[in-house]
Write an enzyme that holds these catalytic residues in place. Structure first.
Site, mmCIF file in Angstrom:
data_model
loop_
_atom_site.group_PDB
_atom_site.id
_atom_site.type_symbol
_atom_site.label_atom_id
_atom_site.label_comp_id
_atom_site.label_asym_id
_atom_site.label_seq_id
_atom_site.Cartn_x
_atom_site.Cartn_y
_atom_site.Cartn_z
ATOM 1 N N GLU B 132 0.829 -1.217 0.000
ATOM 2 C CA GLU B 132 0.000 0.000 0.000
ATOM 3 C C GLU B 132 0.863 1.267 0.000
ATOM 4 O O GLU B 132 0.500 2.257 -0.635
ATOM 5 C CB GLU B 132 -0.961 -0.015 1.195
ATOM 6 N N HIS B 141 -0.037 -1.895 -9.817
ATOM 7 C CA HIS B 141 0.164 -3.330 -9.639
ATOM 8 C C HIS B 141 1.159 -3.885 -10.644
ATOM 9 O O HIS B 141 1.240 -3.411 -11.776
ATOM 10 C CB HIS B 141 -1.178 -4.066 -9.768
ATOM 11 N N CYS B 142 1.893 -4.895 -10.184
ATOM 12 C CA CYS B 142 2.935 -5.517 -11.005
ATOM 13 C C CYS B 142 2.437 -6.896 -11.434
ATOM 14 O O CYS B 142 1.692 -7.558 -10.714
ATOM 15 C CB CYS B 142 4.200 -5.656 -10.162
ATOM 16 N N CYS B 166 10.211 -5.989 -7.145
ATOM 17 C CA CYS B 166 11.004 -6.542 -8.250
ATOM 18 C C CYS B 166 11.898 -5.414 -8.777
ATOM 19 O O CYS B 166 11.696 -4.237 -8.433
ATOM 20 C CB CYS B 166 10.086 -7.105 -9.335
#
Lengths: 308, 180
Positions: B132, B141-142, B166
């Protein structure tokens, strides 16, 4: 071919295949309890018969044992009318009866009557249900890209309904209307109509055939489908006329799971387009996505997901 | 701007969870955390049809009460949260804003019939909090399911995530922080 009661009982024990009874093959017993749509042998034989017809049309005469294969209907139609047994007699279910309909069972009143009298009409709840990002995919159900499903039932008829994704996307429906019994439906045509308030849409039929029964409760209470999409919420029963061809355009098992997965991703993109990037973590989609986010627009959802 | 994230307990929540969360954010993000005076249980956000609390309503209230001059204002609650289109959420935040909210309710192993495991609970809370905070810093979002910015839909997804960003998200975050 005409058999007595005792011969019929014998037939029930040994169950000679329809292809054998028609004289297309010399010896073949049925191990599927005459459930031809599920029989691999029947599928292979039908394909061979179709191949031979195509070859003949293109001027090539098929040869050898394979070349002699014709469909069992074609072989029986070559007989005089008085020697054409009804398919239900061939399956050992009734005493001898002639077929007057040239084996077009979908248009046969007796066949309809027989199904009504003897078919199991109980709705069976699916027990093996996959969960794809919170949406239910029962095993053994075939899915159409327009979010309708088809399940093969007793006596070659199929049950049709609307999938969990479409019902949760559009929310509680006021009514769902199927064509009247006896009407013809076509695969990929918008034969099912749905309504929620002033919003209406059509849904694509997963197969072609003749409607034999409809779930009339859905005309008054479309929510029944929202509550039980794969059982009590079924929309109609259909006698398909080209099920095998239709099934090539349907998805089952991994195909339907992969399709549903992509549809959920597509829905996320649609939501992000109208409401900006999602910043939540956790949670499956709820039961009334359109109702909670009307800016998604009913017409757009119908176009993108129902393909109508 | 003070480089500090305010952690605000909402309703009743164990103080050791708040302490461990602050330590986790400080350790992983290198950002100082301070406790903000607790907020009362947000009864205004309770939905008696769902027996859950509307996280968007709570977040709106937090935006009104957000203290000035900070990097982030994170609410932590033990209440079960939802947004209208989803059945539940572990957390919610403002994209490129300062306010965010997380719930420990569905991160607790006990909810899934598992034995109490405070380390697992804290690992989940830490991942959700950093997820968050990532949104607060402008990350979306990944697609990498191992990245902390992957959108979990169920708890297994949260457990599968690594507690770090990442390489792509990390580069984006560095660039975002540089631009602040």
């Amino acid at each position: 071919m005409q058999t007595t009661g005792s011969e019929n009982r014998l037939k029930r024990q040994y169950q000679p295949c329809i292809w054998m009874q028609a004289g297309v093959v010399d010896h073949k017993l049925c191990h599927e309890d005459y459930n031809c749509p599920r029989c691999r042998y029947d599928r292979v034989m039908n394909n061979l018969a179709e191949e031979n017809i195509s070859l003949k049309r293109s001027g090539i005469i098929p040869f050898g044992k394979r070349g002699r294969i014709v469909s069992w209907k074609e072989r029986l139609l070559a007989r005089p009318l008085s020697k054409r047994p009804c398919i239900h007699h061939m399956k050992g279910r009734i005493e001898f009866r002639l077929c007057h309909m040239e084996y077009r069972c979908g248009s046969c009143d007796f066949d309809q009557f027989f199904d009504d009298q003897y078919s199991v009409h109980a709705v069976v709840r699916p027990v093996d249900v996959l969960d794809v990002k919170g949406f239910k995919i029962p095993q053994g159900y075939y899915f159409h890209q327009g979010h309708t499903w088809m399940k093969i039932e007793e006596s070659s008829s199929v049950r049709i309904g609307i999938d969990d994704f479409a019902l949760r996307l559009l929310g509680p429906l006021d009514k769902i209307e199927a064509p009247l019994v006896g009407r013809e439906i076509r695969q990929g045509r918008g034969d099912i109509s749905i309504a929620r308030g002033k919003n209406t849409a059509r849904m694509l039929s997963p197969v072609s055939g003749i409607v034999t029964s409809i779930n009339s409760t859905l005309r008054e209470d479309g929510c029944l489908a929202n509550r039980n999409p794969y059982s009590e919420g079924w929309v109609m029963m259909v006698r398909p006329d080209s099920l095998r061809m239709d099934m090539k355009n349907l998805m089952i098992h991994n195909e339907s799971s992969a399709f549903m997965d992509k549809q959920v991703d597509l829905l996320c993109r649609e939501i992000e387009e109208v409401a900006g990037p999602m910043t939540t973590d956790g949670g499956f989609f709820g039961d009334d996505i359109f109702g909670n986010m009307p800016q998604l627009e009913w017409g757009r959802l119908a176009k993108v997901f129902l393909r109508t | 701007m003070s480089k500090c994230v305010f952690i605000c307990p909402i309703g009743i929540i164990a103080s050791d969870i708040i302490d461990r969360l602050m330590a986790c954010v400080e350790e992983r993000c290198g950002i100082n955390c301070e406790i903000y005076p607790p907020m009362e249980t947000p009864r205004y956000a309770y939905d008696d049809r769902r027996f859950q609390y509307d996280s968007k309503m709570i977040l709106k209230q937090m935006i009104k009460q957000c203290p000035p001059h900070n990097l982030g204002f994170m609410g932590v609650t033990a209440l079960d949260l939802f947004v209208p289109i989803l059945k539940y959420v572990y957390g919610l935040s403002q994209l490129d804003g300062r306010c965010s909210l997380i719930s420990t309710y569905r991160l607790d192993p006990a909810l899934y019939g598992e034995p109490p495991d405070s380390d697992l609970l804290m690992s989940r809370i830490g991942k959700t909090a950093i997820h968050e905070l990532g949104h607060s810093f402008g990350l979306t979002h990944c697609r990498n399911p191992r990245c902390i910015m992957f959108a979990s839909t169920k708890i297994e997804h949260t457990d599968f995530k690594q507690p770090t960003l990442c390489s792509t998200c990390l580069e984006v975050l560095k660039w975002k922080i540089k631009m602040m």
